[in-house]
Scaffold this active site. Sequence first.
Site, PDB file in Angstrom:
ATOM      1  N   CYS A  78     -53.216  23.374  12.904  1.00  0.00           N
ATOM      2  CA  CYS A  78     -53.815  23.917  14.214  1.00  0.00           C
ATOM      3  C   CYS A  78     -53.281  25.442  14.549  1.00  0.00           C
ATOM      4  O   CYS A  78     -53.581  25.794  15.553  1.00  0.00           O
ATOM      5  CB  CYS A  78     -53.579  22.797  15.305  1.00  0.00           C
ATOM      6  SG  CYS A  78     -51.796  23.081  15.897  1.00  0.00           S
TER       7      CYS A  78
ATOM      8  N   ASP B 244     -27.932  20.857   7.391  1.00  0.00           N
ATOM      9  CA  ASP B 244     -28.276  21.591   5.915  1.00  0.00           C
ATOM     10  C   ASP B 244     -28.730  20.496   5.201  1.00  0.00           C
ATOM     11  O   ASP B 244     -28.291  19.343   5.346  1.00  0.00           O
ATOM     12  CB  ASP B 244     -27.074  22.216   5.583  1.00  0.00           C
ATOM     13  CG  ASP B 244     -25.605  21.614   5.700  1.00  0.00           C
ATOM     14  OD1 ASP B 244     -24.660  22.104   6.129  1.00  0.00           O
ATOM     15  OD2 ASP B 244     -25.763  20.545   5.043  1.00  0.00           O
TER      16      ASP B 244
ATOM     17  N   CYS C 202     -48.402  26.558  12.346  1.00  0.00           N
ATOM     18  CA  CYS C 202     -48.913  25.327  11.921  1.00  0.00           C
ATOM     19  C   CYS C 202     -50.093  25.359  10.944  1.00  0.00           C
ATOM     20  O   CYS C 202     -51.086  26.037  11.108  1.00  0.00           O
ATOM     21  CB  CYS C 202     -49.371  24.565  13.005  1.00  0.00           C
ATOM     22  SG  CYS C 202     -50.148  22.796  12.779  1.00  0.00           S
TER      23      CYS C 202
ATOM     24  N   HIS D  83     -29.047  15.012  13.686  1.00  0.00           N
ATOM     25  CA  HIS D  83     -29.511  16.188  14.380  1.00  0.00           C
ATOM     26  C   HIS D  83     -30.650  16.855  13.755  1.00  0.00           C
ATOM     27  O   HIS D  83     -30.834  18.082  14.056  1.00  0.00           O
ATOM     28  CB  HIS D  83     -28.283  17.177  14.758  1.00  0.00           C
ATOM     29  CG  HIS D  83     -27.398  16.657  15.619  1.00  0.00           C
ATOM     30  ND1 HIS D  83     -26.149  17.188  15.559  1.00  0.00           N
ATOM     31  CD2 HIS D  83     -27.345  15.571  16.597  1.00  0.00           C
ATOM     32  CE1 HIS D  83     -25.428  16.452  16.577  1.00  0.00           C
ATOM     33  NE2 HIS D  83     -26.138  15.468  17.028  1.00  0.00           N
TER      34      HIS D  83
ATOM     35  N   ASN E  62      -9.684  16.089   9.053  1.00  0.00           N
ATOM     36  CA  ASN E  62      -9.835  17.420  10.051  1.00  0.00           C
ATOM     37  C   ASN E  62      -8.918  18.308   9.947  1.00  0.00           C
ATOM     38  O   ASN E  62      -7.657  18.115   9.318  1.00  0.00           O
ATOM     39  CB  ASN E  62     -10.237  17.131  11.314  1.00  0.00           C
ATOM     40  CG  ASN E  62     -10.946  18.057  12.220  1.00  0.00           C
ATOM     41  OD1 ASN E  62     -10.761  19.122  12.134  1.00  0.00           O
ATOM     42  ND2 ASN E  62     -11.964  17.783  12.962  1.00  0.00           N
TER      43      ASN E  62
HETATM   44  C1  BV8 Z   1     -28.569  14.308  23.977  1.00  0.00           C
HETATM   45  C2  BV8 Z   1     -28.676  20.716  15.646  1.00  0.00           C
HETATM   46  C3  BV8 Z   1     -29.612  12.964  25.836  1.00  0.00           C
HETATM   47  C4  BV8 Z   1     -29.190  21.790  16.165  1.00  0.00           C
HETATM   48  C5  BV8 Z   1     -26.816  20.127  17.386  1.00  0.00           C
HETATM   49  C6  BV8 Z   1     -22.728  13.037  27.485  1.00  0.00           C
HETATM   50  C7  BV8 Z   1     -23.594  11.871  26.731  1.00  0.00           C
HETATM   51  C8  BV8 Z   1     -24.975  12.598  26.297  1.00  0.00           C
HETATM   52  C9  BV8 Z   1     -25.225  13.885  26.144  1.00  0.00           C
HETATM   53  C10 BV8 Z   1     -24.023  14.770  26.794  1.00  0.00           C
HETATM   54  C11 BV8 Z   1     -23.221  14.331  27.201  1.00  0.00           C
HETATM   55  N1  BV8 Z   1     -22.299  15.399  27.725  1.00  0.00           N
HETATM   56  C12 BV8 Z   1     -22.970  16.605  27.267  1.00  0.00           C
HETATM   57  C13 BV8 Z   1     -24.173  15.996  26.822  1.00  0.00           C
HETATM   58  C14 BV8 Z   1     -25.209  17.030  26.149  1.00  0.00           C
HETATM   59  C15 BV8 Z   1     -24.913  17.396  24.921  1.00  0.00           C
HETATM   60  C16 BV8 Z   1     -23.537  17.475  24.574  1.00  0.00           C
HETATM   61  O1  BV8 Z   1     -22.999  16.910  23.721  1.00  0.00           O
HETATM   62  N2  BV8 Z   1     -22.794  18.848  24.747  1.00  0.00           N
HETATM   63  C17 BV8 Z   1     -21.534  18.865  24.354  1.00  0.00           C
HETATM   64  C18 BV8 Z   1     -21.278  20.372  23.883  1.00  0.00           C
HETATM   65  C19 BV8 Z   1     -20.397  18.502  25.399  1.00  0.00           C
HETATM   66  N3  BV8 Z   1     -25.455  16.681  23.870  1.00  0.00           N
HETATM   67  C20 BV8 Z   1     -26.909  16.705  23.761  1.00  0.00           C
HETATM   68  O2  BV8 Z   1     -27.423  17.491  24.365  1.00  0.00           O
HETATM   69  C21 BV8 Z   1     -27.620  15.877  22.742  1.00  0.00           C
HETATM   70  N4  BV8 Z   1     -28.556  15.027  23.280  1.00  0.00           N
HETATM   71  O3  BV8 Z   1     -27.364  13.597  24.289  1.00  0.00           O
HETATM   72  O4  BV8 Z   1     -29.718  13.936  24.722  1.00  0.00           O
HETATM   73  C22 BV8 Z   1     -29.489  13.876  27.225  1.00  0.00           C
HETATM   74  C23 BV8 Z   1     -30.674  14.643  27.110  1.00  0.00           C
HETATM   75  C24 BV8 Z   1     -30.652  15.573  28.318  1.00  0.00           C
HETATM   76  C25 BV8 Z   1     -29.563  15.765  29.038  1.00  0.00           C
HETATM   77  C26 BV8 Z   1     -28.504  14.895  28.823  1.00  0.00           C
HETATM   78  C27 BV8 Z   1     -28.471  13.989  27.693  1.00  0.00           C
HETATM   79  C28 BV8 Z   1     -28.059  16.467  21.397  1.00  0.00           C
HETATM   80  C29 BV8 Z   1     -26.827  16.998  20.630  1.00  0.00           C
HETATM   81  C30 BV8 Z   1     -27.156  17.738  19.388  1.00  0.00           C
HETATM   82  C31 BV8 Z   1     -27.490  19.082  19.545  1.00  0.00           C
HETATM   83  N5  BV8 Z   1     -27.642  19.914  18.265  1.00  0.00           N
HETATM   84  N6  BV8 Z   1     -27.198  20.726  16.163  1.00  0.00           N
HETATM   85  C32 BV8 Z   1     -28.803  23.033  15.221  1.00  0.00           C
HETATM   86  O5  BV8 Z   1     -27.858  22.823  14.281  1.00  0.00           O
HETATM   87  O6  BV8 Z   1     -29.282  24.153  14.912  1.00  0.00           O
HETATM   88  S1  BV8 Z   1     -25.205  20.150  17.658  1.00  0.00           S
HETATM   89  C33 BV8 Z   1     -24.428  20.956  16.648  1.00  0.00           C
HETATM   90  O7  BV8 Z   1     -23.075  20.516  17.050  1.00  0.00           O
HETATM   91  C34 BV8 Z   1     -24.178  20.622  15.283  1.00  0.00           C
HETATM   92  O8  BV8 Z   1     -25.108  19.500  14.644  1.00  0.00           O
HETATM   93  C35 BV8 Z   1     -22.830  20.343  14.742  1.00  0.00           C
HETATM   94  O9  BV8 Z   1     -22.754  19.578  13.703  1.00  0.00           O
HETATM   95  C36 BV8 Z   1     -22.515  19.752  15.975  1.00  0.00           C
HETATM   96  C37 BV8 Z   1     -21.232  19.045  16.427  1.00  0.00           C
HETATM   97  O10 BV8 Z   1     -20.311  20.014  16.099  1.00  0.00           O
HETATM   98  P1  BV8 Z   1     -19.281  19.939  14.932  1.00  0.00           P
HETATM   99  O11 BV8 Z   1     -20.217  19.544  13.922  1.00  0.00           O
HETATM  100  O12 BV8 Z   1     -18.350  18.846  14.958  1.00  0.00           O
HETATM  101  O13 BV8 Z   1     -18.926  21.473  14.503  1.00  0.00           O
HETATM  102  P2  BV8 Z   1     -17.924  22.075  15.267  1.00  0.00           P
HETATM  103  O14 BV8 Z   1     -18.046  23.688  15.052  1.00  0.00           O
HETATM  104  O15 BV8 Z   1     -17.842  21.654  16.865  1.00  0.00           O
HETATM  105  O16 BV8 Z   1     -16.491  21.591  14.761  1.00  0.00           O
HETATM  106  C38 BV8 Z   1     -16.214  21.849  13.285  1.00  0.00           C
HETATM  107  C39 BV8 Z   1     -14.960  20.853  13.068  1.00  0.00           C
HETATM  108  O17 BV8 Z   1     -14.622  20.811  11.717  1.00  0.00           O
HETATM  109  C40 BV8 Z   1     -13.830  21.404  13.671  1.00  0.00           C
HETATM  110  O18 BV8 Z   1     -13.170  20.051  14.395  1.00  0.00           O
HETATM  111  C41 BV8 Z   1     -12.905  21.977  12.681  1.00  0.00           C
HETATM  112  O19 BV8 Z   1     -11.552  21.713  13.111  1.00  0.00           O
HETATM  113  C42 BV8 Z   1     -13.211  21.038  11.433  1.00  0.00           C
HETATM  114  N7  BV8 Z   1     -13.196  21.884  10.394  1.00  0.00           N
HETATM  115  C43 BV8 Z   1     -13.722  23.254  10.128  1.00  0.00           C
HETATM  116  N8  BV8 Z   1     -13.568  23.551   8.637  1.00  0.00           N
HETATM  117  C44 BV8 Z   1     -12.635  22.432   8.140  1.00  0.00           C
HETATM  118  C45 BV8 Z   1     -12.521  21.273   9.256  1.00  0.00           C
HETATM  119  N9  BV8 Z   1     -12.088  20.351   8.907  1.00  0.00           N
HETATM  120  C46 BV8 Z   1     -11.642  20.024   7.751  1.00  0.00           C
HETATM  121  N10 BV8 Z   1     -11.695  21.013   6.632  1.00  0.00           N
HETATM  122  C47 BV8 Z   1     -12.362  22.016   7.078  1.00  0.00           C
HETATM  123  N11 BV8 Z   1     -12.361  22.988   6.017  1.00  0.00           N
HETATM  124 ZN    ZN Z   2     -50.260  21.999  14.708  1.00  0.00          ZN
END
Ligand code: BV8
Ligand code: ZN
Length: 242
Positions: free
Chosen positions: A145, A99, A142, A114, A210
């Site tokens: 194209c 956002d 697009c 991201h 957090n």
């Molecule tokens: C990649 C965009 C290479 C889209 C998002 C190890 C190494 C590398 C990769 C991996 C790995 N293990 C697994 C992977 C793959 C994967 C991954 O990490 N999976 C996880 C689930 C295990 N990672 C990927 O795929 C990444 N790419 O590494 O490329 C690769 C390629 C191929 C194969 C392997 C590796 C890409 C990751 C990006 C994905 N895209 N967003 C969209 O938004 O539509 S991720 C998405 O999660 C959002 O961006 C979000 O921000 C992000 C993280 O989540 P959080 O922001 O932390 O949100 P969440 O809901 O989880 O938590 C909220 C927190 O806030 C909580 O802690 C809560 O307590 C707290 N909270 C809530 N309210 C409050 C608060 N705290 C304080 N006050 C409040 N009021």
């Molecule tokens: Zn195009």
Amino acid sequence: MSSIKFNLQELKITVITGAGISQPSGIPTFRGSNGLWRNYNPQELATPSAFDKNPFLVWEWYYWRINLIQKAQPNPAHTILAQLESQGCNIVILTQNVDDLHERAGSRCVIHLHGEIMKTRCVECGEKNIVLLNIVNSLPKCPLCDGLLRPAVVWFGESLDSTTINTSFERLANTDLLIVAGTSSLVYPVADFPFHAKRLNPNIVILEFNMNKTPISPLTNNTILGPVEETLVNYFKHYEGF
Ligand code: BV8
Ligand code: ZN
């Protein structure tokens, strides 16, 4: 509260933010109880295969989120970070959020790890940063194209932009104070950024804001539990100027 006192203007401050910093603005988190959309798991929708299989459904989800974001306002957690910058602090925000609430709060130095939901790119010709002019209930095309546009975000299974990663690592290597706010620290590679920062710079001070402890809590100098829209403001407001 952390007992560490700083002269903020002398520090290089980096802030990693996640969905939790936008939650108080009414944007559902990815893993919170209200994180689901129509019982779909965001992790299943934010993938290239989901888009290939059903681009209508994925765009419907993004239209729904864009609508929420357009109606949302930045909250005090976004605002205090923007105020630190306007008060002359050297602060860079590395956000996982797609956002634009940090920018709408006034922050200028924001890196979207991201991607950005308000931007699209063409799956055919690769044209980037095509701004989604209006939300129509069909698939956006697009202007160059007529190919299918996709949200300019990083989906699960897609690599982050290498320049973005290098810029982030460079910043983390020169950071004095790392703040990690509102992220579950479960999504890689960003979940590893605090550990990487500590390896590069063992003297770095890491503060986490957090509602709960996370996998990086043991690494931090302090984890301040509570709603970030209160805890982050309370933490910084006793510095002069706030
Ligand atoms: C990649 C965009 C290479 C889209 C998002 C190890 C190494 C590398 C990769 C991996 C790995 N293990 C697994 C992977 C793959 C994967 C991954 O990490 N999976 C996880 C689930 C295990 N990672 C990927 O795929 C990444 N790419 O590494 O490329 C690769 C390629 C191929 C194969 C392997 C590796 C890409 C990751 C990006 C994905 N895209 N967003 C969209 O938004 O539509 S991720 C998405 O999660 C959002 O961006 C979000 O921000 C992000 C993280 O989540 P959080 O922001 O932390 O949100 P969440 O809901 O989880 O938590 C909220 C927190 O806030 C909580 O802690 C809560 O307590 C707290 N909270 C809530 N309210 C409050 C608060 N705290 C304080 N006050 C409040 N009021
Ligand atoms: Zn195009």
